[in-house]
Design a protein around this motif. Structure first.
Motif, PDB file in Angstrom:
ATOM      1  N   TYR A 173      -9.982  -7.052  10.549  1.00 49.64           N
ATOM      2  CA  TYR A 173      -9.713  -5.626  10.775  1.00 49.64           C
ATOM      3  C   TYR A 173      -8.460  -5.438  11.647  1.00 49.64           C
ATOM      4  O   TYR A 173      -7.575  -4.636  11.325  1.00 49.64           O
ATOM      5  CB  TYR A 173     -10.919  -4.955  11.423  1.00 49.64           C
ATOM      6  N   LYS A 174      -8.384  -6.178  12.743  1.00 50.42           N
ATOM      7  CA  LYS A 174      -7.239  -6.037  13.648  1.00 50.42           C
ATOM      8  C   LYS A 174      -5.936  -6.411  12.948  1.00 50.42           C
ATOM      9  O   LYS A 174      -4.906  -5.769  13.154  1.00 50.42           O
ATOM     10  CB  LYS A 174      -7.454  -6.903  14.895  1.00 50.42           C
ATOM     11  N   ALA A 175      -5.992  -7.437  12.113  1.00 46.91           N
ATOM     12  CA  ALA A 175      -4.789  -7.840  11.377  1.00 46.91           C
ATOM     13  C   ALA A 175      -4.416  -6.796  10.328  1.00 46.91           C
ATOM     14  O   ALA A 175      -3.233  -6.481  10.132  1.00 46.91           O
ATOM     15  CB  ALA A 175      -5.007  -9.201  10.725  1.00 46.91           C
ATOM     16  N   LEU A 176      -5.410  -6.242   9.645  1.00 43.58           N
ATOM     17  CA  LEU A 176      -5.146  -5.204   8.638  1.00 43.58           C
ATOM     18  C   LEU A 176      -4.464  -3.993   9.267  1.00 43.58           C
ATOM     19  O   LEU A 176      -3.602  -3.359   8.634  1.00 43.58           O
ATOM     20  CB  LEU A 176      -6.448  -4.765   7.968  1.00 43.58           C
ATOM     21  N   CYS A 177      -4.833  -3.679  10.482  1.00 41.90           N
ATOM     22  CA  CYS A 177      -4.226  -2.532  11.178  1.00 41.90           C
ATOM     23  C   CYS A 177      -2.736  -2.756  11.435  1.00 41.90           C
ATOM     24  O   CYS A 177      -1.972  -1.798  11.593  1.00 41.90           O
ATOM     25  CB  CYS A 177      -4.950  -2.271  12.501  1.00 41.90           C
ATOM     26  N   GLU A 178      -2.314  -4.024  11.455  1.00 46.51           N
ATOM     27  CA  GLU A 178      -0.913  -4.371  11.707  1.00 46.51           C
ATOM     28  C   GLU A 178      -0.139  -4.651  10.418  1.00 46.51           C
ATOM     29  O   GLU A 178       1.091  -4.760  10.452  1.00 46.51           O
ATOM     30  CB  GLU A 178      -0.840  -5.605  12.607  1.00 46.51           C
ATOM     31  N   ALA A 179      -0.841  -4.788   9.298  1.00 48.74           N
ATOM     32  CA  ALA A 179      -0.195  -5.184   8.042  1.00 48.74           C
ATOM     33  C   ALA A 179       0.777  -4.116   7.560  1.00 48.74           C
ATOM     34  O   ALA A 179       0.444  -2.932   7.501  1.00 48.74           O
ATOM     35  CB  ALA A 179      -1.251  -5.469   6.981  1.00 48.74           C
ATOM     36  N   LYS A 180       1.975  -4.527   7.151  1.00 53.74           N
ATOM     37  CA  LYS A 180       3.023  -3.590   6.758  1.00 53.74           C
ATOM     38  C   LYS A 180       3.145  -3.414   5.247  1.00 53.74           C
ATOM     39  O   LYS A 180       3.807  -2.482   4.790  1.00 53.74           O
ATOM     40  CB  LYS A 180       4.374  -4.065   7.298  1.00 53.74           C
ATOM     41  N   TYR A 181       2.518  -4.306   4.481  1.00 57.71           N
ATOM     42  CA  TYR A 181       2.771  -4.296   3.041  1.00 57.71           C
ATOM     43  C   TYR A 181       1.560  -3.805   2.247  1.00 57.71           C
ATOM     44  O   TYR A 181       0.437  -3.779   2.744  1.00 57.71           O
ATOM     45  CB  TYR A 181       3.226  -5.685   2.590  1.00 57.71           C
ATOM     46  N   GLU A 182       1.839  -3.420   1.013  1.00 55.85           N
ATOM     47  CA  GLU A 182       0.857  -2.739   0.172  1.00 55.85           C
ATOM     48  C   GLU A 182      -0.326  -3.622  -0.212  1.00 55.85           C
ATOM     49  O   GLU A 182      -1.440  -3.147  -0.436  1.00 55.85           O
ATOM     50  CB  GLU A 182       1.549  -2.236  -1.097  1.00 55.85           C
ATOM     51  N   ASN A 183      -0.091  -4.922  -0.271  1.00 52.80           N
ATOM     52  CA  ASN A 183      -1.137  -5.873  -0.647  1.00 52.80           C
ATOM     53  C   ASN A 183      -1.311  -6.899   0.458  1.00 52.80           C
ATOM     54  O   ASN A 183      -0.388  -7.170   1.229  1.00 52.80           O
ATOM     55  CB  ASN A 183      -0.771  -6.582  -1.952  1.00 52.80           C
ATOM     56  N   VAL A 184      -2.523  -7.462   0.502  1.00 49.28           N
ATOM     57  CA  VAL A 184      -2.811  -8.433   1.548  1.00 49.28           C
ATOM     58  C   VAL A 184      -3.518  -9.643   0.953  1.00 49.28           C
ATOM     59  O   VAL A 184      -4.316  -9.517   0.020  1.00 49.28           O
ATOM     60  CB  VAL A 184      -3.667  -7.806   2.678  1.00 49.28           C
ATOM     61  N   MET A 185      -3.180 -10.800   1.476  1.00 50.47           N
ATOM     62  CA  MET A 185      -3.860 -12.033   1.115  1.00 50.47           C
ATOM     63  C   MET A 185      -4.488 -12.594   2.385  1.00 50.47           C
ATOM     64  O   MET A 185      -3.897 -12.500   3.468  1.00 50.47           O
ATOM     65  CB  MET A 185      -2.865 -13.028   0.519  1.00 50.47           C
ATOM     66  N   ILE A 186      -5.693 -13.158   2.255  1.00 49.84           N
ATOM     67  CA  ILE A 186      -6.424 -13.675   3.411  1.00 49.84           C
ATOM     68  C   ILE A 186      -6.775 -15.134   3.176  1.00 49.84           C
ATOM     69  O   ILE A 186      -7.229 -15.510   2.097  1.00 49.84           O
ATOM     70  CB  ILE A 186      -7.719 -12.862   3.659  1.00 49.84           C
ATOM     71  N   HIS A 187      -6.559 -15.950   4.206  1.00 49.58           N
ATOM     72  CA  HIS A 187      -6.941 -17.359   4.129  1.00 49.58           C
ATOM     73  C   HIS A 187      -7.420 -17.795   5.510  1.00 49.58           C
ATOM     74  O   HIS A 187      -7.261 -17.066   6.498  1.00 49.58           O
ATOM     75  CB  HIS A 187      -5.757 -18.219   3.673  1.00 49.58           C
ATOM     76  N   GLU A 188      -8.009 -18.985   5.566  1.00 45.07           N
ATOM     77  CA  GLU A 188      -8.509 -19.528   6.826  1.00 45.07           C
ATOM     78  C   GLU A 188      -7.664 -20.721   7.252  1.00 45.07           C
ATOM     79  O   GLU A 188      -7.312 -21.569   6.422  1.00 45.07           O
ATOM     80  CB  GLU A 188      -9.972 -19.955   6.676  1.00 45.07           C
ATOM     81  N   ALA A 189      -7.378 -20.800   8.537  1.00 49.48           N
ATOM     82  CA  ALA A 189      -6.514 -21.854   9.068  1.00 49.48           C
ATOM     83  C   ALA A 189      -7.092 -23.240   8.841  1.00 49.48           C
ATOM     84  O   ALA A 189      -6.345 -24.223   8.789  1.00 49.48           O
ATOM     85  CB  ALA A 189      -6.278 -21.631  10.559  1.00 49.48           C
TER      86      ALA A 189
END
Length: 229
Positions: free
Chosen positions: A89-105
């Motif tokens: 959620y916190k990262a999504l609030c900072e995301a600047k682009y229309e699409n998002v990809m999520i992965h785990e370190a």
């Protein structure tokens, strides 16, 4: 060409590994585990920024390690949340682009080909998943039901979603005080819309327990042998 924000979840603190450092800092072939992921992501032009939520006490160390590798994609390290869901959620609030990809370190064996598959699949929301090769029963201290494994999927990462839709689903979950273990179930709960499942890889393991380190070393040797053949 669609442009993406990339969220790399790095919230682990090494509890299950019985360590005093986060598991993403463990070395694999001489590099911290999460660096293996960043090296692949950095070569994907559709990914325009990387958001990396991590524990506050390891924020500076994470930034220092990243500087040593000279990545070209902008990387924003940020303080993660108390849960995986809150970190997304916190990262999504900072995301600047229309699409998002999520992965785990701590999934270092994801391949560039898998990232490309996800990017170019027609569905706007997609995940990787594997068939479940064992019997699954419902219950804790006693059997209460039988689940049909041919109707179940072992969820892997990476995932992709439209940023605003996923953010809205997270906001709803916060209002409803609901916690999900990953984003496909959260997204589907609020939209009931299809999420494409791409065939995952047995190599794309999540390193969370001591035994996983030994498996990871074996996988790394195996992949090096395959690349050299």
């Amino acid at each position: 060409m669609k442009e993406y924000s990339f969220i790399l979840l790095s919230g682990g603190i090494g509890k299950r590994m019985q360590l005093n450092i986060p598991k993403q800092f463990l070395l694999l072939a001489g590099k911290p585990i999460f660096i293996h992921v960043l090296e692949k992501v950095d070569e994907i032009p559709e990914i325009k920024e990387i958001l990396l939520p991590c524990p506050v006490e390891f924020l500076l160390k994470t930034e220092e390690i990243i500087k040593d590798y000279g990545f070209s994609t902008p990387i924003h390290c940020m303080v993660g949340g108390a849960s995986r869901q809150e970190s997304v959620y916190k990262a999504l609030c900072e995301a600047k682009y229309e699409n998002v990809m999520i992965h785990e370190a701590v999934r270092p064996f994801v391949s560039k080909e898998e990232f490309h598959q996800l990017l170019y699949t027609e569905k706007e929301s997609a995940i990787f998943g594997l068939d479940i090769p064992f019997t699954v029963l419902q219950g804790k201290n006693q059997v209460e039901g039988i689940l049909q494994r041919d109707q179940l999927v072992n969820v892997q990462l990476p995932h992709k979603y439209p940023t605003k839709r996923l953010l809205y689903a997270h906001e709803c979950a916060r209002e409803d005080n609901l916690e999900f273990t990953e984003d496909a179930s959260l997204f589907f709960h609020y939209y009931q819309s299809p999420i494409s499942i791409l065939k995952g890889s047995e190599y794309n393991i999540k390193i969370t327990k001591p035994i996983d380190r030994k498996i990871a070393e074996a996988i790394y040797k195996d992949t090096i042998l395959m690349e050299g053949s």
